[in-house]
Design an enzyme around this catalytic site. Sequence first.
Site, PDB file in Angstrom:
ATOM      1  N   ALA A   1       0.032   2.741  56.269  1.00  0.00           N
ATOM      2  CA  ALA A   1      -0.960   1.827  57.120  1.00  0.00           C
ATOM      3  C   ALA A   1       0.063   0.485  57.414  1.00  0.00           C
ATOM      4  CB  ALA A   1      -2.323   1.551  56.476  1.00  0.00           C
ATOM      5  N   ASP A   2       0.628   0.167  56.548  1.00  0.00           N
ATOM      6  CA  ASP A   2       1.235  -1.320  56.691  1.00  0.00           C
ATOM      7  C   ASP A   2       2.472  -1.017  57.789  1.00  0.00           C
ATOM      8  OD1 ASP A   2       0.325  -2.870  55.028  1.00  0.00           O
ATOM      9  OD2 ASP A   2       1.542  -2.517  53.474  1.00  0.00           O
ATOM     10  N   LEU A   3       3.146   0.056  57.496  1.00  0.00           N
ATOM     11  CA  LEU A   3       4.196   0.400  58.455  1.00  0.00           C
ATOM     12  C   LEU A   3       3.813   0.720  59.978  1.00  0.00           C
ATOM     13  CD1 LEU A   3       6.578   2.308  55.950  1.00  0.00           C
ATOM     14  CD2 LEU A   3       6.917  -0.081  56.679  1.00  0.00           C
TER      15      LEU A   3
ATOM     16  N   SER B   1       0.880   0.041  61.316  1.00  0.00           N
ATOM     17  CA  SER B   1       0.450  -1.098  62.312  1.00  0.00           C
ATOM     18  C   SER B   1       1.501  -1.945  62.837  1.00  0.00           C
ATOM     19  CB  SER B   1      -0.591  -1.839  61.218  1.00  0.00           C
ATOM     20  OG  SER B   1      -0.038  -2.386  60.111  1.00  0.00           O
TER      21      SER B   1
END
Length: 392
Positions: free
Chosen positions: A165-167, A169
Amino acid sequence: MPKLPLSRFTVLDLTRVRSGPAAVRQFADWGANVIKIEEPGDVPDDKPGGSSQFADYQNTHRNKRSVTLNLKHPEGKALFMEMVKQADVVIENYRPNVKFKLGIDYESLRKVNPRIILASVSGFGQDGPYVDRPGLDQIAQGLGGIMSVTGEPGRGPMRAGIPVADLTSGLFCAIGTLVALLEREESGEGQWVQSSLLQAQVWMMDFQIMRWLMNKEIPGQTGNNHPTTAATGVYPTSDGFINLAAMGTEMFVRLVKALGRPEIAEDARFKDIKTRGQHRPALNELIAECTKEKPSAYWIDVFNKEGVPCGYIKNVKETMEDPQVVHLGMAKKLQHPKLGEISVVNQAVIMSRSKRDVFTAAPDRGEHNHEVYAEFGISAERVNALAKAGAI
Protein backbone atom coordinates in the site's frame (compact mmCIF):
# COMPACT_ATOMS: atom_id res chain seq x y z
CA MET A 1 25.74 13.26 -17.52
CA PRO A 2 23.18 13.94 -20.30
CA LYS A 3 20.16 16.06 -19.51
CA LEU A 4 17.46 13.95 -17.92
CA PRO A 5 13.75 14.23 -18.82
CA LEU A 6 12.59 15.84 -15.55
CA SER A 7 15.59 18.10 -15.01
CA ARG A 8 13.53 21.25 -15.67
CA PHE A 9 11.39 20.65 -12.58
CA THR A 10 12.14 21.58 -8.98
CA VAL A 11 10.49 19.41 -6.33
CA LEU A 12 10.34 20.34 -2.64
CA ASP A 13 10.23 17.10 -0.69
CA LEU A 14 8.47 17.17 2.69
CA THR A 15 7.99 13.41 2.86
CA ARG A 16 9.25 10.75 5.22
CA VAL A 17 9.07 6.99 5.90
CA ARG A 18 7.90 5.31 2.65
CA SER A 19 4.70 6.29 0.81
CA GLY A 20 5.71 9.89 0.10
CA PRO A 21 9.36 9.08 -0.64
CA ALA A 22 8.18 6.38 -3.09
CA ALA A 23 6.54 9.20 -5.07
CA VAL A 24 9.50 11.56 -4.82
CA ARG A 25 11.94 8.84 -5.90
CA GLN A 26 10.36 8.80 -9.37
CA PHE A 27 11.25 12.48 -9.80
CA ALA A 28 14.71 12.22 -8.27
CA ASP A 29 15.73 9.26 -10.41
CA TRP A 30 14.61 10.95 -13.63
CA GLY A 31 16.59 14.10 -12.97
CA ALA A 32 14.30 16.56 -11.19
CA ASN A 33 15.96 19.01 -8.82
CA VAL A 34 14.68 17.35 -5.65
CA ILE A 35 15.31 19.20 -2.40
CA LYS A 36 14.64 17.16 0.71
CA ILE A 37 13.49 19.50 3.49
CA GLU A 38 14.24 18.21 6.99
CA GLU A 39 13.79 19.59 10.47
CA PRO A 40 16.99 21.01 11.95
CA GLY A 41 18.71 19.22 14.81
CA ASP A 42 18.66 15.60 15.83
CA VAL A 43 15.03 14.75 15.13
CA PRO A 44 13.93 11.07 15.08
CA ASP A 45 12.80 10.16 11.60
CA ASP A 46 13.24 7.45 9.01
CA LYS A 47 17.00 7.21 9.64
CA PRO A 48 17.40 4.83 12.60
CA GLY A 49 20.15 6.05 14.89
CA GLY A 50 20.26 9.27 12.88
CA SER A 51 22.47 7.57 10.30
CA SER A 52 22.02 8.16 6.58
CA GLN A 53 24.07 5.01 6.10
CA PHE A 54 20.99 2.90 6.85
CA ALA A 55 20.39 0.72 3.78
CA ASP A 56 16.68 1.48 3.36
CA TYR A 57 17.34 5.21 3.64
CA GLN A 58 19.98 5.03 0.93
CA ASN A 59 17.56 3.32 -1.45
CA THR A 60 14.63 5.60 -0.63
CA HIS A 61 16.35 8.98 -0.76
CA ARG A 62 19.04 8.66 -3.42
CA ASN A 63 19.52 11.41 -6.04
CA LYS A 64 18.35 14.23 -3.72
CA ARG A 65 19.90 17.14 -1.89
CA SER A 66 19.04 17.98 1.71
CA VAL A 67 18.44 21.26 3.52
CA THR A 68 17.18 21.90 7.02
CA LEU A 69 14.21 24.17 7.54
CA ASN A 70 11.87 24.71 10.50
CA LEU A 71 8.36 25.25 9.15
CA LYS A 72 7.11 26.15 12.64
CA HIS A 73 9.50 29.11 12.83
CA PRO A 74 8.19 32.32 11.17
CA GLU A 75 11.44 32.92 9.29
CA GLY A 76 11.63 29.27 8.29
CA LYS A 77 8.07 29.38 6.98
CA ALA A 78 8.85 32.59 5.05
CA LEU A 79 11.93 30.98 3.53
CA PHE A 80 9.89 27.97 2.45
CA MET A 81 7.41 30.24 0.69
CA GLU A 82 10.30 31.93 -1.13
CA MET A 83 11.31 28.50 -2.39
CA VAL A 84 7.72 27.69 -3.40
CA LYS A 85 7.73 30.76 -5.66
CA GLN A 86 10.46 29.11 -7.76
CA ALA A 87 9.41 25.48 -7.43
CA ASP A 88 7.12 23.31 -9.54
CA VAL A 89 5.99 20.65 -7.07
CA VAL A 90 5.65 20.19 -3.32
CA ILE A 91 5.14 16.60 -2.14
CA GLU A 92 4.05 15.77 1.42
CA ASN A 93 2.65 12.84 3.38
CA TYR A 94 1.71 14.50 6.66
CA ARG A 95 -1.57 13.70 8.31
CA PRO A 96 -4.19 15.73 6.39
CA ASN A 97 -4.63 18.49 9.00
CA VAL A 98 -0.91 19.18 9.50
CA LYS A 99 -0.42 21.16 6.29
CA PHE A 100 -3.28 23.48 7.27
CA LYS A 101 -1.83 24.04 10.73
CA LEU A 102 1.52 24.91 9.15
CA GLY A 103 -0.12 27.17 6.57
CA ILE A 104 1.32 25.26 3.62
CA ASP A 105 -1.95 23.85 2.26
CA TYR A 106 -2.69 24.16 -1.45
CA GLU A 107 -4.62 27.43 -1.24
CA SER A 108 -1.79 29.02 0.74
CA LEU A 109 0.84 27.79 -1.72
CA ARG A 110 -1.02 28.86 -4.85
CA LYS A 111 -1.26 32.43 -3.52
CA VAL A 112 2.51 32.73 -3.89
CA ASN A 113 2.77 30.53 -6.99
CA PRO A 114 -0.37 29.77 -9.05
CA ARG A 115 1.62 27.19 -11.03
CA ILE A 116 2.59 25.13 -8.00
CA ILE A 117 1.42 21.53 -7.74
CA LEU A 118 0.87 20.15 -4.26
CA ALA A 119 0.95 16.34 -4.13
CA SER A 120 -0.37 14.71 -0.96
CA VAL A 121 -0.24 11.08 0.12
CA SER A 122 -2.26 10.07 3.19
CA GLY A 123 -3.56 6.96 4.86
CA PHE A 124 -7.23 7.26 3.92
CA GLY A 125 -7.69 10.46 1.88
CA GLN A 126 -7.81 14.18 2.62
CA ASP A 127 -11.40 14.11 3.91
CA GLY A 128 -14.10 11.65 4.88
CA PRO A 129 -14.90 9.65 8.04
CA TYR A 130 -11.35 8.29 8.46
CA VAL A 131 -9.52 11.56 7.80
CA ASP A 132 -8.14 11.93 11.34
CA ARG A 133 -6.99 8.35 11.72
CA PRO A 134 -3.29 7.48 11.57
CA GLY A 135 -2.61 5.42 8.47
CA LEU A 136 0.01 2.69 8.06
CA ASP A 137 0.63 0.11 5.35
CA GLN A 138 -0.66 -2.91 7.25
CA ILE A 139 -3.82 -1.06 8.30
CA ALA A 140 -4.51 -0.24 4.65
CA GLN A 141 -3.81 -3.84 3.64
CA GLY A 142 -6.48 -4.98 6.08
CA LEU A 143 -9.06 -2.38 5.06
CA GLY A 144 -8.32 -2.74 1.36
CA GLY A 145 -8.98 -6.48 1.26
CA ILE A 146 -5.59 -7.94 0.38
CA MET A 147 -5.15 -9.69 3.74
CA SER A 148 -8.44 -11.55 3.18
CA VAL A 149 -7.13 -13.16 -0.03
CA THR A 150 -3.49 -13.68 1.00
CA GLY A 151 -2.35 -16.86 2.73
CA GLU A 152 -3.73 -20.36 3.06
CA PRO A 153 -7.38 -21.19 3.78
CA GLY A 154 -8.13 -21.57 7.46
CA ARG A 155 -4.93 -19.90 8.62
CA GLY A 156 -6.40 -16.44 9.19
CA PRO A 157 -5.62 -13.16 7.41
CA MET A 158 -2.08 -12.64 6.15
CA ARG A 159 -0.29 -9.43 5.19
CA ALA A 160 1.72 -9.18 2.00
CA GLY A 161 5.47 -9.48 2.53
CA ILE A 162 6.16 -5.98 1.19
CA PRO A 163 4.58 -2.59 2.00
CA VAL A 164 2.38 -2.80 -1.06
CA ALA A 165 0.00 0.00 0.00
CA ASP A 166 2.85 2.40 0.80
CA LEU A 167 4.67 1.77 -2.45
CA THR A 168 1.67 1.83 -4.76
CA SER A 169 0.17 4.96 -3.19
CA GLY A 170 3.52 6.64 -3.83
CA LEU A 171 3.50 5.50 -7.44
CA PHE A 172 -0.06 6.74 -7.96
CA CYS A 173 0.90 10.07 -6.40
CA ALA A 174 3.82 10.34 -8.83
CA ILE A 175 1.61 9.46 -11.80
CA GLY A 176 -0.98 12.05 -10.73
CA THR A 177 1.71 14.68 -10.33
CA LEU A 178 3.11 13.99 -13.78
CA VAL A 179 -0.41 14.26 -15.21
CA ALA A 180 -0.82 17.61 -13.43
CA LEU A 181 2.48 18.84 -14.87
CA LEU A 182 1.30 17.89 -18.36
CA GLU A 183 -2.05 19.61 -17.82
CA ARG A 184 -0.25 22.73 -16.56
CA GLU A 185 1.39 23.10 -19.96
CA GLU A 186 -2.05 23.96 -21.36
CA SER A 187 -3.77 25.68 -18.44
CA GLY A 188 -0.77 27.42 -16.87
CA GLU A 189 -2.14 26.51 -13.44
CA GLY A 190 -1.15 24.02 -10.80
CA GLN A 191 -3.50 21.85 -8.77
CA TRP A 192 -3.75 19.63 -5.72
CA VAL A 193 -2.98 15.96 -6.40
CA GLN A 194 -4.14 13.44 -3.79
CA SER A 195 -3.64 9.74 -3.30
CA SER A 196 -3.88 7.45 -0.29
CA LEU A 197 -2.82 4.04 0.92
CA LEU A 198 -6.44 2.89 1.01
CA GLN A 199 -7.24 4.01 -2.55
CA ALA A 200 -4.08 2.39 -3.88
CA GLN A 201 -4.79 -0.86 -2.06
CA VAL A 202 -8.35 -1.07 -3.37
CA TRP A 203 -7.08 -0.38 -6.91
CA MET A 204 -4.47 -3.12 -6.54
CA MET A 205 -7.16 -5.65 -5.64
CA ASP A 206 -8.24 -5.40 -9.29
CA PHE A 207 -10.00 -8.60 -10.46
CA GLN A 208 -10.61 -9.74 -6.88
CA ILE A 209 -12.67 -6.59 -6.28
CA MET A 210 -14.41 -7.09 -9.62
CA ARG A 211 -15.54 -10.54 -8.53
CA TRP A 212 -17.63 -8.73 -5.91
CA LEU A 213 -18.68 -5.70 -7.97
CA MET A 214 -19.95 -7.76 -10.91
CA ASN A 215 -20.85 -11.15 -9.42
CA LYS A 216 -21.34 -10.45 -5.69
CA GLU A 217 -18.71 -13.11 -5.01
CA ILE A 218 -16.45 -12.66 -1.97
CA PRO A 219 -12.99 -14.11 -2.73
CA GLY A 220 -11.18 -16.08 -0.07
CA GLN A 221 -7.66 -17.31 0.57
CA THR A 222 -6.25 -19.87 -1.86
CA GLY A 223 -2.63 -19.98 -0.73
CA ASN A 224 -0.31 -20.61 -3.68
CA ASN A 225 -3.15 -21.67 -5.96
CA HIS A 226 -4.57 -19.20 -8.45
CA PRO A 227 -7.88 -17.84 -7.13
CA THR A 228 -9.96 -19.00 -10.10
CA THR A 229 -8.05 -21.38 -12.39
CA ALA A 230 -5.99 -24.59 -12.30
CA ALA A 231 -3.33 -25.77 -12.76
CA THR A 232 -1.51 -22.77 -11.40
CA GLY A 233 0.46 -22.90 -8.19
CA VAL A 234 3.53 -24.18 -6.35
CA TYR A 235 4.63 -27.76 -6.87
CA PRO A 236 7.32 -29.86 -5.14
CA THR A 237 10.41 -31.15 -6.91
CA SER A 238 13.08 -33.52 -5.67
CA ASP A 239 15.17 -30.57 -4.44
CA GLY A 240 12.67 -27.78 -3.73
CA PHE A 241 9.63 -26.13 -5.30
CA ILE A 242 8.70 -24.45 -8.58
CA ASN A 243 5.88 -22.27 -9.86
CA LEU A 244 3.71 -23.52 -12.69
CA ALA A 245 0.99 -21.61 -14.55
CA ALA A 246 -1.05 -23.56 -17.09
CA MET A 247 -4.29 -21.61 -17.08
CA GLY A 248 -5.91 -22.33 -20.44
CA THR A 249 -6.75 -25.71 -21.92
CA GLU A 250 -4.07 -25.50 -24.61
CA MET A 251 -1.45 -24.70 -21.97
CA PHE A 252 -2.77 -27.48 -19.75
CA VAL A 253 -2.31 -30.02 -22.54
CA ARG A 254 1.29 -28.85 -22.94
CA LEU A 255 1.82 -29.20 -19.20
CA VAL A 256 0.67 -32.81 -18.93
CA LYS A 257 2.59 -33.69 -22.08
CA ALA A 258 5.76 -32.28 -20.48
CA LEU A 259 5.01 -34.30 -17.36
CA GLY A 260 4.86 -37.47 -19.47
CA ARG A 261 1.21 -37.93 -18.55
CA PRO A 262 -0.82 -36.75 -21.60
CA GLU A 263 -3.75 -38.95 -20.56
CA ILE A 264 -4.50 -36.57 -17.67
CA ALA A 265 -5.95 -34.11 -20.20
CA GLU A 266 -8.51 -36.74 -21.21
CA ASP A 267 -9.78 -37.26 -17.67
CA ALA A 268 -13.34 -35.91 -17.48
CA ARG A 269 -12.49 -34.06 -14.26
CA PHE A 270 -9.86 -31.96 -16.03
CA LYS A 271 -11.22 -31.42 -19.54
CA ASP A 272 -12.04 -27.71 -19.22
CA ILE A 273 -11.25 -24.69 -17.07
CA LYS A 274 -14.36 -25.04 -14.92
CA THR A 275 -13.92 -28.71 -14.08
CA ARG A 276 -10.19 -28.31 -13.40
CA GLY A 277 -11.05 -25.62 -10.85
CA GLN A 278 -13.67 -27.87 -9.25
CA HIS A 279 -11.20 -30.76 -8.94
CA ARG A 280 -8.12 -28.71 -8.12
CA PRO A 281 -6.91 -30.86 -5.14
CA ALA A 282 -6.94 -34.08 -7.19
CA LEU A 283 -5.23 -32.36 -10.13
CA ASN A 284 -2.55 -30.83 -7.91
CA GLU A 285 -1.85 -34.23 -6.39
CA LEU A 286 -1.36 -35.82 -9.81
CA ILE A 287 1.00 -33.04 -10.91
CA ALA A 288 2.97 -33.20 -7.67
CA GLU A 289 3.43 -36.97 -8.03
CA CYS A 290 5.30 -36.24 -11.23
CA THR A 291 7.25 -33.11 -10.36
CA LYS A 292 8.66 -34.45 -7.07
CA GLU A 293 10.51 -37.19 -8.96
CA LYS A 294 13.06 -34.84 -10.56
CA PRO A 295 14.97 -31.65 -9.57
CA SER A 296 13.75 -28.12 -10.23
CA ALA A 297 16.31 -27.42 -12.95
CA TYR A 298 15.10 -30.43 -14.95
CA TRP A 299 11.49 -29.29 -14.86
CA ILE A 300 12.30 -25.65 -15.61
CA ASP A 301 14.12 -26.79 -18.75
CA VAL A 302 11.37 -29.20 -19.82
CA PHE A 303 8.49 -26.79 -19.23
CA ASN A 304 10.20 -23.89 -20.98
CA LYS A 305 10.84 -26.08 -24.01
CA GLU A 306 7.10 -26.88 -24.09
CA GLY A 307 6.20 -23.19 -23.65
CA VAL A 308 4.64 -23.71 -20.21
CA PRO A 309 5.12 -20.72 -17.86
CA CYS A 310 7.26 -21.82 -14.92
CA GLY A 311 9.96 -20.54 -12.62
CA TYR A 312 12.14 -21.04 -9.59
CA ILE A 313 11.04 -19.65 -6.24
CA LYS A 314 13.98 -17.61 -5.04
CA ASN A 315 15.07 -15.70 -1.96
CA VAL A 316 16.29 -12.12 -2.37
CA LYS A 317 19.95 -13.14 -2.76
CA GLU A 318 19.07 -15.60 -5.49
CA THR A 319 16.80 -13.05 -7.15
CA MET A 320 19.50 -10.40 -7.36
CA GLU A 321 21.94 -12.99 -8.73
CA ASP A 322 19.46 -14.23 -11.35
CA PRO A 323 20.99 -13.71 -14.83
CA GLN A 324 17.90 -11.94 -16.18
CA VAL A 325 17.73 -9.60 -13.17
CA VAL A 326 21.44 -8.87 -13.63
CA HIS A 327 20.89 -8.27 -17.35
CA LEU A 328 18.10 -5.79 -16.56
CA GLY A 329 20.43 -3.89 -14.23
CA MET A 330 18.12 -3.92 -11.23
CA ALA A 331 21.02 -3.38 -8.81
CA LYS A 332 22.32 0.14 -9.39
CA LYS A 333 25.75 1.02 -8.04
CA LEU A 334 26.60 4.39 -6.53
CA GLN A 335 29.42 5.90 -4.52
CA HIS A 336 28.75 6.76 -0.88
CA PRO A 337 31.24 9.17 0.78
CA LYS A 338 31.63 6.91 3.84
CA LEU A 339 30.55 3.46 2.70
CA GLY A 340 32.25 3.46 -0.69
CA GLU A 341 30.48 1.59 -3.48
CA ILE A 342 27.00 0.40 -2.57
CA SER A 343 24.00 -0.77 -4.58
CA VAL A 344 20.37 0.35 -4.52
CA VAL A 345 17.31 -0.92 -6.39
CA ASN A 346 17.15 0.52 -9.90
CA GLN A 347 14.10 1.94 -11.63
CA ALA A 348 11.80 -0.62 -13.27
CA VAL A 349 11.53 1.46 -16.45
CA ILE A 350 13.98 1.52 -19.37
CA MET A 351 13.90 4.34 -21.91
CA SER A 352 15.69 4.22 -25.24
CA ARG A 353 17.20 7.71 -24.96
CA SER A 354 16.74 8.92 -21.39
CA LYS A 355 19.20 7.10 -19.16
CA ARG A 356 20.64 8.04 -15.79
CA ASP A 357 24.18 6.71 -15.67
CA VAL A 358 25.13 8.04 -12.23
CA PHE A 359 23.10 7.80 -9.04
CA THR A 360 24.07 9.87 -6.00
CA ALA A 361 23.92 8.75 -2.38
CA ALA A 362 21.15 9.81 -0.03
CA PRO A 363 22.21 13.07 1.64
CA ASP A 364 22.98 13.79 5.27
CA ARG A 365 20.59 16.15 7.02
CA GLY A 366 21.26 19.72 5.87
CA GLU A 367 24.25 18.66 3.77
CA HIS A 368 23.37 21.13 1.02
CA ASN A 369 22.12 24.10 3.02
CA HIS A 370 24.50 26.69 1.62
CA GLU A 371 24.53 25.25 -1.90
CA VAL A 372 20.76 25.03 -2.31
CA TYR A 373 19.81 28.26 -0.54
CA ALA A 374 22.33 30.13 -2.68
CA GLU A 375 20.45 28.90 -5.76
CA PHE A 376 17.30 30.51 -4.31
CA GLY A 377 19.13 33.81 -3.85
CA ILE A 378 19.83 33.44 -0.11
CA SER A 379 23.26 34.78 0.87
CA ALA A 380 25.65 32.82 3.06
CA GLU A 381 25.30 35.51 5.72
CA ARG A 382 21.52 35.11 5.78
CA VAL A 383 21.81 31.33 5.88
CA ASN A 384 24.06 31.60 8.92
CA ALA A 385 21.69 34.05 10.58
CA LEU A 386 18.69 31.80 9.90
CA ALA A 387 20.57 28.86 11.40
CA LYS A 388 21.44 30.87 14.48
CA ALA A 389 17.77 31.88 14.87
CA GLY A 390 16.63 28.24 14.63
CA ALA A 391 14.79 28.81 11.35
CA ILE A 392 16.92 26.30 9.49
